[in-house]
Design a protein around this motif. Structure first.
Motif, mmCIF file in Angstrom:
data_model
loop_
_atom_site.group_PDB
_atom_site.id
_atom_site.type_symbol
_atom_site.label_atom_id
_atom_site.label_comp_id
_atom_site.label_asym_id
_atom_site.label_seq_id
_atom_site.Cartn_x
_atom_site.Cartn_y
_atom_site.Cartn_z
ATOM 1 N N ARG A 22 -3.528 -12.708 4.849
ATOM 2 C CA ARG A 22 -4.920 -12.557 5.861
ATOM 3 C C ARG A 22 -5.602 -12.035 4.745
ATOM 4 O O ARG A 22 -6.338 -12.906 3.999
ATOM 5 C CB ARG A 22 -4.117 -10.717 6.130
ATOM 6 C CG ARG A 22 -3.920 -11.136 7.230
ATOM 7 C CD ARG A 22 -2.865 -10.490 8.183
ATOM 8 N NE ARG A 22 -1.758 -9.910 9.633
ATOM 9 C CZ ARG A 22 -1.089 -9.128 9.973
ATOM 10 N NH1 ARG A 22 -1.289 -7.971 8.880
ATOM 11 N NH2 ARG A 22 0.057 -8.625 10.530
ATOM 12 N N SER A 23 -6.214 -10.807 4.563
ATOM 13 C CA SER A 23 -7.398 -10.421 3.601
ATOM 14 C C SER A 23 -6.726 -9.370 2.235
ATOM 15 O O SER A 23 -5.730 -8.629 2.802
ATOM 16 C CB SER A 23 -8.669 -9.340 4.296
ATOM 17 O OG SER A 23 -8.437 -8.787 4.813
ATOM 18 N N CYS A 24 -7.382 -9.321 1.179
ATOM 19 C CA CYS A 24 -6.939 -8.128 0.322
ATOM 20 C C CYS A 24 -7.066 -6.518 0.910
ATOM 21 O O CYS A 24 -5.889 -6.216 0.261
ATOM 22 C CB CYS A 24 -7.773 -8.868 -0.828
ATOM 23 S SG CYS A 24 -7.876 -7.651 -2.476
ATOM 24 N N GLU A 25 -8.403 -6.586 1.368
ATOM 25 C CA GLU A 25 -8.514 -5.565 1.954
ATOM 26 C C GLU A 25 -7.203 -4.750 2.759
ATOM 27 O O GLU A 25 -6.744 -3.481 2.908
ATOM 28 C CB GLU A 25 -10.010 -5.105 2.493
ATOM 29 C CG GLU A 25 -11.700 -5.391 2.143
ATOM 30 C CD GLU A 25 -11.401 -6.861 1.257
ATOM 31 O OE1 GLU A 25 -11.083 -7.450 2.145
ATOM 32 O OE2 GLU A 25 -11.978 -6.417 0.860
ATOM 33 N N GLU A 26 -6.660 -5.683 3.446
ATOM 34 C CA GLU A 26 -5.886 -4.543 4.842
ATOM 35 C C GLU A 26 -4.101 -5.431 3.986
ATOM 36 O O GLU A 26 -3.552 -4.001 4.114
ATOM 37 C CB GLU A 26 -5.178 -6.313 5.728
ATOM 38 C CG GLU A 26 -6.395 -6.299 6.894
ATOM 39 C CD GLU A 26 -5.919 -7.292 7.529
ATOM 40 O OE1 GLU A 26 -4.799 -7.781 8.015
ATOM 41 O OE2 GLU A 26 -7.008 -7.862 8.169
ATOM 42 N N CYS A 27 -4.220 -5.571 3.012
ATOM 43 C CA CYS A 27 -2.982 -5.848 2.339
ATOM 44 C C CYS A 27 -2.885 -4.376 1.516
ATOM 45 O O CYS A 27 -2.276 -3.530 1.340
ATOM 46 C CB CYS A 27 -3.064 -6.372 1.363
ATOM 47 S SG CYS A 27 -2.192 -7.072 -0.126
ATOM 48 N N LEU A 28 -4.126 -4.094 0.755
ATOM 49 C CA LEU A 28 -4.158 -2.503 -0.108
ATOM 50 C C LEU A 28 -4.371 -1.630 0.036
ATOM 51 O O LEU A 28 -4.317 -0.669 -0.305
ATOM 52 C CB LEU A 28 -5.168 -3.570 -1.146
ATOM 53 C CG LEU A 28 -5.950 -4.299 -2.489
ATOM 54 C CD1 LEU A 28 -6.472 -4.133 -2.978
ATOM 55 C CD2 LEU A 28 -3.814 -4.008 -2.983
ATOM 56 N N LYS A 29 -4.385 -1.441 2.030
ATOM 57 C CA LYS A 29 -4.181 -0.290 2.448
ATOM 58 C C LYS A 29 -3.356 0.356 2.388
ATOM 59 O O LYS A 29 -2.916 1.851 1.878
ATOM 60 C CB LYS A 29 -4.390 -0.288 3.836
ATOM 61 C CG LYS A 29 -6.171 -0.819 3.986
ATOM 62 C CD LYS A 29 -6.349 -0.929 6.042
ATOM 63 C CE LYS A 29 -8.020 -1.539 5.892
ATOM 64 N NZ LYS A 29 -7.490 -1.903 7.813
ATOM 65 N N ASN A 30 -2.042 -0.351 2.128
ATOM 66 C CA ASN A 30 -1.124 -0.078 1.590
ATOM 67 C C ASN A 30 -0.879 0.168 -0.195
ATOM 68 O O ASN A 30 -1.031 -1.077 -0.579
ATOM 69 C CB ASN A 30 0.397 -0.684 1.640
ATOM 70 C CG ASN A 30 1.402 0.034 2.243
ATOM 71 O OD1 ASN A 30 2.071 0.719 0.739
ATOM 72 N ND2 ASN A 30 2.938 -0.500 2.478
ATOM 73 N N VAL A 31 -0.294 0.987 -0.505
ATOM 74 C CA VAL A 31 -0.718 1.064 -2.326
ATOM 75 C C VAL A 31 0.477 0.486 -2.842
ATOM 76 O O VAL A 31 0.407 0.296 -3.895
ATOM 77 C CB VAL A 31 -0.716 2.919 -2.511
ATOM 78 C CG1 VAL A 31 -2.109 3.486 -2.317
ATOM 79 C CG2 VAL A 31 0.655 3.113 -1.978
ATOM 80 N N ALA A 32 1.805 0.290 -2.144
ATOM 81 C CA ALA A 32 2.615 -0.200 -2.805
ATOM 82 C C ALA A 32 2.548 -1.835 -2.136
ATOM 83 O O ALA A 32 3.604 -2.611 -2.886
ATOM 84 C CB ALA A 32 4.239 -0.198 -2.290
ATOM 85 N N CYS A 33 1.752 -2.279 -2.032
ATOM 86 C CA CYS A 33 1.543 -3.468 -2.325
ATOM 87 C C CYS A 33 0.094 -4.198 -3.445
ATOM 88 O O CYS A 33 -0.380 -3.010 -3.802
ATOM 89 C CB CYS A 33 1.043 -4.009 -0.728
ATOM 90 S SG CYS A 33 1.560 -4.196 0.823
ATOM 91 N N LEU A 34 0.632 -5.431 -4.072
ATOM 92 C CA LEU A 34 0.051 -5.929 -5.025
ATOM 93 C C LEU A 34 -1.085 -7.518 -4.036
ATOM 94 O O LEU A 34 0.233 -8.333 -3.482
ATOM 95 C CB LEU A 34 0.815 -6.423 -5.856
ATOM 96 C CG LEU A 34 -0.068 -6.991 -7.075
ATOM 97 C CD1 LEU A 34 -0.946 -6.854 -7.888
ATOM 98 C CD2 LEU A 34 1.556 -7.841 -8.282
#
Length: 159
Positions: A22-34
């Motif tokens: 998907r996109s980086c922004e969607e991924c990083l909405k969750n702080v547990a994700c990299l």
């Protein structure tokens, strides 16, 4: 029984792997994700190790927290800010210690100045006392009230 059942439960956070491709922004909405830019994947942040291993994703391609800065730059920026804070604290402590030492030496100088001033005042007082004694002695001599310093025992005259 009542409170535990009445309290609404938060829905579980979606797994990071769901945000892959998907996109980086969607991924990083969750702080547990990299987010890894090499293969556009969203990975669970490896919390057991401080830095993600290079086998997972290289630091220059890894994003965490924000998409516009890579992990290497983030580490360098945090290190620079921490270093500046430590240096400024050290400088402040040294400056405060220097000022304290300097302020301790000032009272010594102040005390010396006050002691000199007291001594000068004492000498001036003694000089004025001596001048008054001289004037009083002149007046006593003029009216015959001054005893001879050679003969302190004088004959009393009765009239």
């Amino acid at each position: 029984m009542g409170l535990a059942q009445l309290a609404p439960t938060a829905p579980p956070a979606p797994a990071c792997s769901e945000f892959s491709q998907r996109s980086c922004e969607e991924c990083l909405k969750n702080v547990a994700c990299l987010w890894c830019y090499t293969n556009n994947t969203c990975i669970d942040y490896p919390v057991r190790s401080i830095l993600p291993p290079s086998s997972l994703c290289s630091l220059s391609n890894a994003r965490w927290g924000v998409c516009w800065i890579n992990f290497e730059a983030l580490i360098i920026a945090i290190a620079v800010v921490a270093g500046l804070i430590l240096v400024s604290i050290t400088v402040c402590c040294c400056y405060c210690c220097y000022c304290r030492r300097r302020s301790r030496s000032r009272p010594d100088e102040e005390e010396e100045r006050l002691a000199r001033k007291r001594e000068e005042q004492r000498l001036q007082s003694l000089q004025r006392k001596h001048e008054r004694k001289m004037k009083h002695d002149e007046i006593r001599k003029k009216y015959g009230l001054l005893q001879d310093s050679d003969n302190p025992y004088s004959r009393l005259e009765n009239e």
